[in-house]
Design an enzyme around this catalytic site. Sequence first.
Site, PDB file in Angstrom:
ATOM      1  N   CYS A  67       7.340 -19.122 -24.479  1.00 52.62           N
ATOM      2  CA  CYS A  67       6.006 -19.138 -25.149  1.00 52.62           C
ATOM      3  C   CYS A  67       6.045 -17.836 -25.854  1.00 52.62           C
ATOM      4  CB  CYS A  67       4.960 -19.120 -23.954  1.00 52.62           C
ATOM      5  SG  CYS A  67       5.127 -17.755 -22.886  1.00 52.62           S
ATOM      6  N   GLU A  98      -1.891 -20.357 -18.974  1.00 56.50           N
ATOM      7  CA  GLU A  98      -0.972 -19.714 -19.906  1.00 56.50           C
ATOM      8  C   GLU A  98      -0.200 -20.975 -20.671  1.00 56.50           C
ATOM      9  OE1 GLU A  98      -1.100 -16.770 -20.843  1.00 56.50           O
ATOM     10  OE2 GLU A  98      -2.204 -15.796 -19.089  1.00 56.50           O
ATOM     11  N   GLU A 133       4.453 -25.525 -32.837  1.00 55.08           N
ATOM     12  CA  GLU A 133       5.263 -24.793 -31.911  1.00 55.08           C
ATOM     13  C   GLU A 133       6.670 -25.517 -31.774  1.00 55.08           C
ATOM     14  OE1 GLU A 133       4.452 -24.372 -27.703  1.00 55.08           O
ATOM     15  OE2 GLU A 133       5.141 -22.555 -27.445  1.00 55.08           O
ATOM     16  N   ASN A 154      10.823 -23.429 -18.133  1.00 59.09           N
ATOM     17  CA  ASN A 154      11.774 -22.289 -18.629  1.00 59.09           C
ATOM     18  C   ASN A 154      11.772 -21.026 -17.882  1.00 59.09           C
ATOM     19  OD1 ASN A 154       8.956 -21.710 -18.897  1.00 59.09           O
ATOM     20  ND2 ASN A 154       9.472 -20.895 -21.236  1.00 59.09           N
ATOM     21  N   LYS A 180       3.444 -26.936  -7.099  1.00 55.45           N
ATOM     22  CA  LYS A 180       3.838 -28.050  -8.246  1.00 55.45           C
ATOM     23  C   LYS A 180       4.839 -27.555  -9.040  1.00 55.45           C
ATOM     24  CE  LYS A 180       4.297 -31.646 -10.692  1.00 55.45           C
ATOM     25  NZ  LYS A 180       5.724 -31.270 -11.278  1.00 55.45           N
TER      26      LYS A 180
END
Length: 481
Positions: free
Chosen positions: A291, A257, A384, A161, A184
């Site tokens: 997030c 995170e 979520e 994102n 990565k």
Amino acid sequence: MTLRQQNGQFNTLLNNEWVESGSGETIKIYSPDDHALTGEVPALSQEEVDTAIRSTAAVQENWEASEGHERSQLLHRWADELEKMTAEIGLMIHKEVGKTLSSAEGEVKRTAELIRHTAEEGLRTHGSFIQGDAFPGASKSTKAMVQKVPHGVVLAVSPFNYPVNLAASKIAPALITGNTVVFKPATQGAVSGLLMVEALVKAGLPEGVLNVVTGRGSVIGDFAVTHPKVDMITFTGGTDTGKHIAGKASMIPVVLELGGKDPAIVLEDADLDKAAKEIVSGAFSYSGQRCTAIKRVMVMDNVADELLQKVQELVKGLKVGKSSEDASVTPMIDQKSAEYVLSLIDDARNKGAVIVEEGLQEKNLLGPTLLDHVTEDMEVAWEEQFGPVLPFMRIANELEAVDLEKRNAYGLQASIFTKNLENAFAIADKLNVGTVQVNGKTSRGPDHFPFLGVKNSGQGVQGIGRSIDSMLRDKVLVLNL
Ligand code: NAP
Ligand code: G3H
């Protein structure tokens, strides 16, 4: 070879050479906007990942031995090169992950600023000096010099994102502190990540100090995470992936995170116009695929109708469409994610939620949906959604909000809307989250603020200064005079 091949394929970076995979295998990346082919990146094998990691490890000591101000200068040049490429990288982010062009270019500019700030902040890291006499039995003649040293090789894994920003926010602090990096990128977002790395190469990246491993996380991820030459992992992405990585990595620091289920708690004395504006922008920008998006509203029953009406008015004004049409709510990253959001809406509908506003549903393009009277038995109350649906839960008093939040499996951020700051502070004290925002939407920036999640939202802290700290460990030299 160069980064770009004639046929639209992109190469990956190994020791400052742009290379294909040995097998010639690639992964095709399609735009979430119009499903057009955006690019192809090499699908590296585990052996190739091994080579990339070992090459990065081989040059780490030299990189650590370089002068801090030189590393800082490299980062400044990187920021400059990145900024020069704003239009090109912005266009790629726009196509690859379906952000509007202005938001994609904004991501590049924000990243250049983040790198510059890191380049400055990194110059100010220092160790400490401790005298022994504070501890019984020791004396002033025993002195400890606590130095800050890099971990070694950092594996940086980023999500789709923010394919540039959430990659650079790991790479820059790792490099300034003398770590070398294996990067990565998320597969969807890998081309944008490679362009960002091209800017770093143009800036004068020494050979091997950063190598890029492209390929599916499901194929090369575990191999990289458990590689004996990886000394630290910094990851941003989904909670399941993060937990999986934490379980695999052994005896090395892991900063994570992860996801969130950030609530907006709206009290009866709130400025409802402001709350509505912040909620809509917090919940629906980039179609809720952040997030830190506001993922549930807990509103006092006696102002719920008024707030909902204001939110609905603003939502009706959101343009729904392709990111190429500069819409506010744009197609989700893929069909699977859209179907997940629809399943949450259906579950809530079947269990009695009131659909205040139902968004358009066209493949992976979902318009904003507002759900009222969401109750605890509905999945959308806890899961979520990472998409453009916003549940409203009505509460009778603020303790209910605190209780609901305490039972949240996530703990990234929370917003409180009220004019009573004393009350806001009292509630904030009770919430087990990384950050509480008062009278503002949940969000990460400014980028030098600490940024963290507790519970299923992460471990460790990011934000420029804290990210730098996370890239260093103590090394103690004791003088016995
Ligand atoms: P994801 O599916 O977890 O992927 C994140 C990264 O992990 C990608 O680079 C992925 O590679 C890689 N990966 C997958 N399996 C791996 C493994 N076994 N070992 C190592 N790496 C592996 O997350 P996403 O879909 O990109 O992002 C969405 C999620 O991230 C949401 O839950 C969101 O809340 C969270 N997120 C959190 C933050 C935050 O700061 N807290 C920021 C952004 C996103 P592939 O792409 O090749 O699979
Ligand atoms: O998706 C997670 C990002 O860390 C959110 O960043 O609050 O700046 O959108 P943001």
